[in-house]
Design an enzyme around this catalytic site. Sequence first.
Site, short mmCIF file in Angstrom:
data_model
loop_
_atom_site.label_atom_id
_atom_site.label_comp_id
_atom_site.label_asym_id
_atom_site.label_seq_id
_atom_site.Cartn_x
_atom_site.Cartn_y
_atom_site.Cartn_z
N LYS A 63 44.82 29.75 56.30
CA LYS A 63 43.39 29.05 56.40
C LYS A 63 43.62 27.62 55.47
CE LYS A 63 39.46 29.09 54.29
NZ LYS A 63 39.13 27.65 54.54
N GLU A 100 37.16 22.13 34.10
CA GLU A 100 38.00 21.48 34.88
C GLU A 100 37.06 20.39 35.66
OE1 GLU A 100 39.29 23.33 38.37
OE2 GLU A 100 41.43 22.32 38.03
N GLU A 134 46.90 30.99 42.69
CA GLU A 134 47.30 29.63 41.89
C GLU A 134 45.93 28.81 41.75
OE1 GLU A 134 50.15 28.45 40.89
OE2 GLU A 134 51.63 29.84 42.10
N GLY A 153 43.43 27.49 44.85
CA GLY A 153 42.26 26.97 44.71
C GLY A 153 41.59 27.14 43.37
N SER A 154 40.17 27.11 43.54
CA SER A 154 39.60 27.21 42.25
C SER A 154 39.61 28.62 41.47
CB SER A 154 38.31 26.69 42.09
OG SER A 154 37.50 27.51 42.98
N THR A 155 39.50 28.69 40.16
CA THR A 155 39.53 29.82 39.59
C THR A 155 38.33 30.66 39.98
OG1 THR A 155 40.79 29.16 37.44
CG2 THR A 155 39.29 30.92 36.96
N CYS A 191 45.70 20.17 40.18
CA CYS A 191 45.50 21.36 39.33
C CYS A 191 46.13 21.36 37.98
CB CYS A 191 45.96 22.66 39.78
SG CYS A 191 47.74 22.47 40.55
N GLY A 196 39.31 32.54 43.12
CA GLY A 196 40.48 33.24 42.93
C GLY A 196 39.71 34.50 42.26
#
Length: 484
Positions: free
Chosen positions: A173, A384, A248, A226-228, A282, A231
Site C-alpha cells: 500500500k 520529529e 521503520e 512511517g511515523s512512530t 527519517c 508504527g
Amino acid sequence: MSLSYEVSLPDGTKFSQPAGLFINNEYVKSKSGKTLDSINPGTGEVNGHVYAAQEEDVDIAVAAAREAFNKGWKKSSGVDRANLLFAFAKELKDNRDLLGSIEAWDSGKTKIKMQSTISMSGKVIQHDPLKLAYTVHEPFGVCGQIIPWNYPLAMAAWKLAPALAAGNTVVLKSSEITPLSILYLAQFFKKVGFPPGVVNFISGYGAVAGKALAEHLDVDKIAFTGSTATGRVIQKLATSNLKAVTLECGGKSPLIVRKDADLEQAVKWAAVGIMSNQGQICTSTSRIYVQQEVYDEFVTKFAKHVEEEYKQGHVFESDAVVGPQVSQQQYDKILSYIDIGKKEGARLVLGGEKNTDPKLKDGYFIKPTIFADVKPTHRIVNEEIFGPVVSVGKFVDDDEAIKYANQTEYGLGAAIFTKDITVAHTMASDVQAGMVWINSSNDSDVHIPFGGVKMSGIGRELGEYGLNMYTQAKAIHVNLGSML
Ligand code: NAD
C-alpha cells in the site's frame, strides 16, 4: 472515472498515468468506485484522482497474493526470481527519468536516485555423529507492506526486492499522499513476466486500506515504514494473527561536532543532513550539538552555507535545491513547530517563515530554518518536525554530548564529527542509534543494513540483514542412527 489519464508535465514529459489498483497484474477499479485526490505540492492544485482501496479490495489483493504463493511462487527457484528481479531492475533503469519526474511532480522532490540486490543460505549443523541438522530459509508467504510519502519509489524498492527474492508474494500500500509513481511502476512487473498475483499494489487511506492489511488474517508478515505513532498502531493490529512485524519509524537524529572536527566538512554535511528532501527524511540529522569552543564559528558558517546553497524553487527548475513540503498538513505542522521554537525562546538564525515569493506562495514552501541556543527541554529538540528545520545546541564535553544525543525516544541515525579515531569509535558505541555516520551524515548503501533502535523501529532493511527479515529458518533434524 477511467483507469488512466493523460499527463503533460512542465518539463515536457508526457505519459499516461495509471489510476487503478494493481491486482493480479491488471489495473482495476476499487469495488466501491471510491477515489482519492493527488495534489501537486508546488501549486496546491489537484493532479488527478486514483482509485482508493477499501477493505473488500484489500481482501481481493490478499487472496490474489495467496493464490500466487501457493500456485508456484513459493516453489520457484532463486535463479528464476533473481532473473525476474534483474529484468525489473532494467525496466526501472530505462524509465528512471520518467519515474523521477512523476515522483517529483507528486511529492515535491527536486532530485531522485534508485538501486537493488539478492543472496540467501541456510546452515548445516552437526554436533553429534549420529545426528545431522540443517536449516532452510523459507518465505513467510503473503507480505503486506505499507510505505510513506517521502521516498515512495525507494521505500517500495527496499521492501519489494528482499520480499520477492526470498519467495514471498506481496500486497503493497502506497501513501495516500503520493500514489502516482508506484502505480506507474506496477506495469513493469507484468511486462517482465512476474506471474499474476505475486506483486499487488493498492492506493488508499491508512485508516481503511492500511488497517485492513495490517490486521488481515491471511497476511503472514507486515513491513511498515512511517511515523512512530502509526508504527505503534500497526504493531497492535498485527496481533490479530501474530504476524511478523518490521517497523521503520520516525527519528530525531543528532549530529555531534567536536572542537577537533574539520569544521568546513561538518558544516556541509550538517546542511545535507537536514535540508535534503526538504528535511523530510527519517534519518535527517535535525539536532546539531557543537562543542562550546567552536560553537559560534559553526553557527555563523552553517547559516551562511545554507542560505547560499539551499535555494528554493519549483521541482523542475534546474537550480532548485529545496522544493515544497509534500502536503498542506505537513506545511501547517512545520510552521506550527517554528512558532513553538520562537515561543520557547530558541534563537532564530535563518528562515523561520513560509516563502512568500510570488512564484512560490501558492505551494507549500517553507524557508530553510535554523534555531540556535536550544535547550534540552525544548519541544523542537525532542519531537520529529520532518521539515527543513534544525536546532543547534552547545555541549561542554563528550559525556554531555552523548547525554544529549541519547535524550529522545528515537534511535535511528547519529553523526559524529571528530578527527580523534578513538573517540569516534567510543562515541559510535555509546550513542543509541541503528546507524552511525563518522564524519558524514545520511550515508546509505543498499548492501548496508538500515533501521533504528528504541522507538525508531524494529528490524532492518537492505542487504543480507534486510533479506533475512523476509524468511524464517526451518530446522530439519536427520537421525543417522537407530532408536536406543
Ligand atoms: P504515516 O505514519 O502517517 O503513514 C505511513 C503509511 O502508513 C501511509 O501509507 C499511511 O497511509 C499508513 N497508515 C496511516 N495510518 C494507518 C493505520 N491506522 N493503519 C495502517 N496504516 C496506516 O507516515 P508519513 O507521514 O507517510 O511518513 C512520515 C514518517 O515516516 C516520519 O515519521 C518518518 O520519520 C517516517 N519514515 C521512516 C523511515 C525509516 O526508514 N525509518 C523512512 C521514511 C519515513
